[in-house]
Structures are given as structure tokens and as C-alpha cells.
Design an enzyme around this catalytic site. Structure first.
Site, PDB file in Angstrom:
ATOM      1  CE  LYS A   6       8.518  -6.342  -7.806  1.00 47.34           C
ATOM      2  NZ  LYS A   6       9.011  -7.275  -6.890  1.00 47.34           N
ATOM      3  N   GLY A  59      -7.535  -5.211  -3.331  1.00 46.63           N
ATOM      4  CA  GLY A  59      -6.228  -4.955  -2.875  1.00 46.63           C
ATOM      5  C   GLY A  59      -5.937  -3.698  -2.650  1.00 46.63           C
ATOM      6  N   GLY A  99      -6.883 -11.181  -4.443  1.00 46.00           N
ATOM      7  CA  GLY A  99      -6.239 -12.617  -4.987  1.00 46.00           C
ATOM      8  C   GLY A  99      -7.277 -13.028  -6.014  1.00 46.00           C
ATOM      9  NE  ARG A 146     -11.622  -9.113   2.735  1.00 48.59           N
ATOM     10  CZ  ARG A 146     -10.657  -9.944   2.460  1.00 48.59           C
ATOM     11  NH1 ARG A 146      -9.921 -10.356   3.601  1.00 48.59           N
ATOM     12  NH2 ARG A 146      -9.901  -9.774   1.039  1.00 48.59           N
TER      13      ARG A 146
HETATM   14  P1  AMP Z   1       1.019  -4.286  -6.242  1.00 49.49           P
HETATM   15  O1  AMP Z   1       1.251  -5.145  -5.155  1.00 49.49           O
HETATM   16  O2  AMP Z   1       1.951  -4.647  -7.490  1.00 49.49           O
HETATM   17  O3  AMP Z   1      -0.369  -3.958  -6.832  1.00 49.49           O
HETATM   18  O4  AMP Z   1       1.708  -2.698  -6.131  1.00 49.49           O
HETATM   19  C1  AMP Z   1       1.206  -1.929  -5.262  1.00 49.49           C
HETATM   20  C2  AMP Z   1       2.444  -1.218  -4.630  1.00 49.49           C
HETATM   21  O5  AMP Z   1       3.085  -0.372  -5.679  1.00 49.49           O
HETATM   22  C3  AMP Z   1       1.878  -0.045  -3.676  1.00 49.49           C
HETATM   23  O6  AMP Z   1       2.471  -0.401  -2.263  1.00 49.49           O
HETATM   24  C4  AMP Z   1       2.782   1.314  -4.345  1.00 49.49           C
HETATM   25  O7  AMP Z   1       3.618   2.133  -3.230  1.00 49.49           O
HETATM   26  C5  AMP Z   1       3.403   0.818  -5.006  1.00 49.49           C
HETATM   27  N1  AMP Z   1       4.038   1.814  -6.227  1.00 49.49           N
HETATM   28  C6  AMP Z   1       3.018   2.422  -7.048  1.00 49.49           C
HETATM   29  N2  AMP Z   1       3.663   3.293  -8.015  1.00 49.49           N
HETATM   30  C7  AMP Z   1       5.133   2.907  -7.704  1.00 49.49           C
HETATM   31  C8  AMP Z   1       6.038   3.479  -8.442  1.00 49.49           C
HETATM   32  N3  AMP Z   1       5.972   4.438  -9.232  1.00 49.49           N
HETATM   33  N4  AMP Z   1       7.416   3.159  -7.915  1.00 49.49           N
HETATM   34  C9  AMP Z   1       7.522   2.172  -6.937  1.00 49.49           C
HETATM   35  N5  AMP Z   1       6.512   1.717  -6.252  1.00 49.49           N
HETATM   36  C10 AMP Z   1       5.184   2.038  -6.698  1.00 49.49           C
END
Ligand code: AMP
Length: 402
Positions: free
Chosen positions: A201, A359, A382, A37
Site C-alpha cells: 500500500k 521490514g 518502523g 537483531r
Molecule cells: P507493506 O506492508 O505495505 O510493505 O506490504 C508488504 C506486502 O505487500 C507483502 O506481504 C506482499 O505480499 C504484498 N504485496 C506485494 N506486491 C503485491 C501485489 N502486487 N499485490 C498484492 N500484495 C502485494
């Protein structure tokens, strides 16, 4: 109406207030662990200095919520900036008040002053008019270059603009560049346009997926979120102990039919790297999704899935990536994310436009040392997600002065 660019402003002999994004990660010794940044803010600062302005920089760091928390001081940023700009950077102990006003007034063209953390004052996040006025008092011209906070309406990026005439407010190069890649390149992409989505998620990304489904030719889904799709009707696969958001199954079904209606090719993993535990010494197997059962969790995309994703990516001209393919923070589950990063670096060389939406995917690129090998890495997680979801950013709108 587009906001003015910093290049359209008259800055010679002026004091220019630049809202930058120096919300950088610090370790326990208060050393900056990633200066992306700060690096990204340099072109605007350098341009202003080269064109006879004095520069007053302001940012927040962390969430001090109105208190002077020493661990969230911007002092380490002043030091790093000074090294990068190869000139002294003065540091003010506060961001408003008579002492700061005197420091600002005394600035000569070519000099740089960094203010202390804006969020040491509650007025910043409340977009308080008095606080905005106190900031505005410091300068003649206002430039916003803080993409990372552009989705928030705060004093330093929205309220403050009311205190400058339109001719004296504009967007910095970073803000313009982020808008160019995250809005214009995606609005009319060179096709085929492929979106790669991952992360834990679906929650929080629903508008994003729907908005991108309006524009993309292919959507490749990896990460934890893939299992909610695989478990949802009409697929209803047994995904063992993999992450499934039980309350989002209907939504996953809706997104799949939304894509089918629009003839968007939504591709889910056919295999995965599975283990019973998430650890660096986990026993892993590459398994077809249909072989998952019991405690076995899918924690990365498998080799067959990678092959499918790779061939679609290699045939694409514009690729947007958001979210890791697996639990890349652990060695046994980093391969899918690493390979996607490497393939993106390769197709960039062959002329594709590759955009990484901040992110965790930006963190992954940095982990693999590939940050500078894609076309654009967003500096705002974000803000990038909101923009890609079709939401207008208040700080960008404020610069239009309409
Ligand atoms: P997000 O904040 O929703 O973008 O999620 C990012 C996180 O998703 C990272 O810290 C990864 O470790 C986790 N992640 C990625 N693939 C998987 C998976 N198959 N099962 C559980 N966590 C996951």
C-alpha cells in the site's frame, strides 16, 4: 549536536545499562527463527566487555502489555547470546526490583546480565518516571543501541536518560550505524541515487515517498502500490483485479506531479506477472499492464519492468530499497523481489552503496540468503520508515541531552 558514541564514554569498572533490541521472532517451540537483531547487538557488547565494563542488557519482546506472558520471555535470547558471546549470560527474572538490583550490583567486569522483558511492566511504554528511575538504579552508564524502538518514547530509551549525567549516556555502534546509513548516506548521496519502493500500500508511506522524492534521481515503484499509481489520473489504466487503494488515487496523482516538478524520474511497471488467485499453484502469465482486465491481478513485476529497473539500478551509485516487488511469500510471485535482491548484491560488489530499509524487504533478503551481501540492512522497520520520512527519532534526540 550529535550524541556521544559508546567509544567516548568512560566504562572501565562501570556497570553499563544497554538498551538493545531483542524483539526477535520465535516459533511455537520458542526457538529464535531469525537472530539478525542479536547478531547486530554484539559489537557494542563486545566493546564494553573488552574495555572492562559489566553489561546489563534490557529489551522488550512482543506486546505483553504489562502482563507476564511466558511466550514473550527473553530467556531464549539469553541462551543464544551466551552462545554468540562465548561466555555465560545471567538472566534476571524481572527488569526492576531488589532481586535484580542485587544481581546487578554483584556483576564483575566482563560479566553480562540480561533482564526480563521490559514490557512486562506498563511503565515502560508509558515512559513512567518511577519505572525509568528503577531501571536507571541498576547502572552507572547508559547506552542505547535499540534502533528498532528508537521511534518510540519509552522509559528504557527516553525517560531513563534523565537519570544519568550527559557524560555517561551514549549511542551504541548499531544505533550509530543505522543513523549513518539512513540519514547521512541519504542526505548527501553519491549520485545517481535510486529508490526502489514496493509493498502492498501507499498508505503509511506518503511522507516517505515525498521525503525521498526530495533527494532521489529515480524512484522505481513495484508491488501492490504500483497499481494505485497506474489507475490514478492522468494514467487511468485498467488494472483488472489488482490491488488499488481507491481513496488514495488523488494522492498518487499528487505524488506523480510532485516528482515531475522536481524532475525525479518516477518509473512504474510496464508489465506484470498476473494470476486470478494468490496461491502456490496459481496459473500465471507475464502480461503488459494494458492487458489486465476482469479478475486478473498483477502480483509481481514482469520481465520487461525488471529489465528497465535493472538498467537504472546498475547505473546508480546509491540505492535504497523498501518493500517487496510482488507477493514474494508465494513461489509464483517471488521472482521480481528475488531478482532485485540479487541485482543489489551484484552492484554492491561493484562498489555501489545499497541500503535495505527493514521490514518485508529485509525478510525477503533473508529468504534468499542475501542479507550479508548488501551494504546495510536496517534492523528496524518502523523506525527506518520514520527516519527516512524525515521524522526525528525521540530516543536518538534524548541522547543528545539538550
Ligand atoms: P507493506 O506492508 O505495505 O510493505 O506490504 C508488504 C506486502 O505487500 C507483502 O506481504 C506482499 O505480499 C504484498 N504485496 C506485494 N506486491 C503485491 C501485489 N502486487 N499485490 C498484492 N500484495 C502485494
Amino acid at each position: 549536536m550529535q550524541p556521544k558514541s559508546v567509544k567516548d564514554l568512560s566504562v572501565k569498572g562501570k556497570r553499563v545499562f544497554v538498551r538493545a533490541d531483542y524483539n526477535v521472532p520465535l516459533n511455537e517451540a520458542l526457538e529464535i527463527t531469525d537472530d539478525l537483531r542479536i547478531q547486530a547487538s554484539l559489537p557494542t557488547i563486545q566493546y564494553l566487555l573488552d574495555n572492562g565494563a559489566a553489561v546489563i542488557l534490557a529489551s522488550h519482546l512482543g506486546r505483553p502489555k504489562g502482563e507476564r506472558i511466558p511466550q514473550m520471555s527473553l530467556a531464549p535470547v539469553a541462551k543464544r547470546l551466551s552462545e554468540l558471546l562465548k561466555r555465560p549470560v545471567q538472566f534476571a527474572n524481572d527488569c526492576i526490583g531488589s532481586e535484580v538490583e542485587q544481581m546487578a550490583k554483584a556483576l564483575k567486569p566482563g560479566q553480562v546480565l540480561l533482564l526480563e522483558n521490559l514490557r512486562y511492566h506498563n511503565g515502560e511504554t508509558k515512559n513512567d518516571p518511577d519505572f525509568s528511575a528503577a531501571l536507571a538504579k541498576l547502572a552507572d552508564v547508559y547506552v542505547n543501541d535499540a534502533f528498532g524502538t528508537a521511534h518510540r518514547a519509552h522509559s528504557s530509551n527516553v525517560g531513563i536518560t534523565k537519570f544519568f549525567v550527559k557524560e555517561a549516556t551514549g549511542a551504541g555502534f548499531l544505533l550509530m550505524k543505522e543513523m549513518a546509513f539512513l540519514v547521512h548516506a541519504i542526505e548527501k548521496p553519491v549520485r545517481p541515487f535510486t529508490v526502489i519502493m514496493g509493498g502492498a500500500k501507499i498508505s503509511g508511506k506518503i511522507d516517505l515517498i515525498k521525503s525521498l522524492a526530495e533527494k532521489a534521481d529515480h524512484i522505481l515503484i513495484g508491488g501492490g502500490m504500483a497499481f494505485t499509481f497506474l489507475a490514478a489520473p492522468p494514467l487511468e489504466q485498467d488494472v483488472g483485479g489488482s490491488m488499488v487503494e481507491a481513496d488514495k488515487l488523488d494522492l498518487a496523482t499528487e505524488i506523480m506531479s510532485f516528482c515531475a516538478d522536481r524532475k525525479v524520474d518516477l518509473v512504474l511497471p510496464s508489465d506484470c506477472v498476473a494470476a486470478e488467485t494468490i496461491s502456490n499453484d496459481a496459473a500465471v502469465k507475464n502480461l503488459p499492464i494494458r492487458s489486465l482486465s476482469g479478475e486478473l491481478k498483477g502480483l509481481d513485476i514482469g520481465s520487461q519492468t525488471l529489465k528497465t529497473f535493472e538498467s537504472i539500478i546498475r547505473d546508480s551509485k546509491t540505492i535504497l530499497w523498501n518493500g517487496p516487488m510482488g507477493v514474494f511469500e508465494f513461489k509464483p510471485f517471488e521472482n521480481g523481489t528475488r531478482r532485485i535482491a540479487e541485482i543489489l548484491a551484484e552492484v554492491t560488489q561493484s562498489g555501489a552503496t545499497t541500503i535495505v530499509g527493514g521490514g518485508d524487504s529485509a525478510a525477503a533478503l533473508a529468504q534468499f540468503g542475501l542479507t550479508d551481501q548488501v551494504t546495510h540492512v536496517s534492523t528496524g522497520g518502523g523506525a527506518a520508515l520514520e527516519l527516512l520520512s524525515g521524522i526525528k527519532l525521540p530516543a536518538f534526540e534524548a541522547l543528545k541531552g539538550e
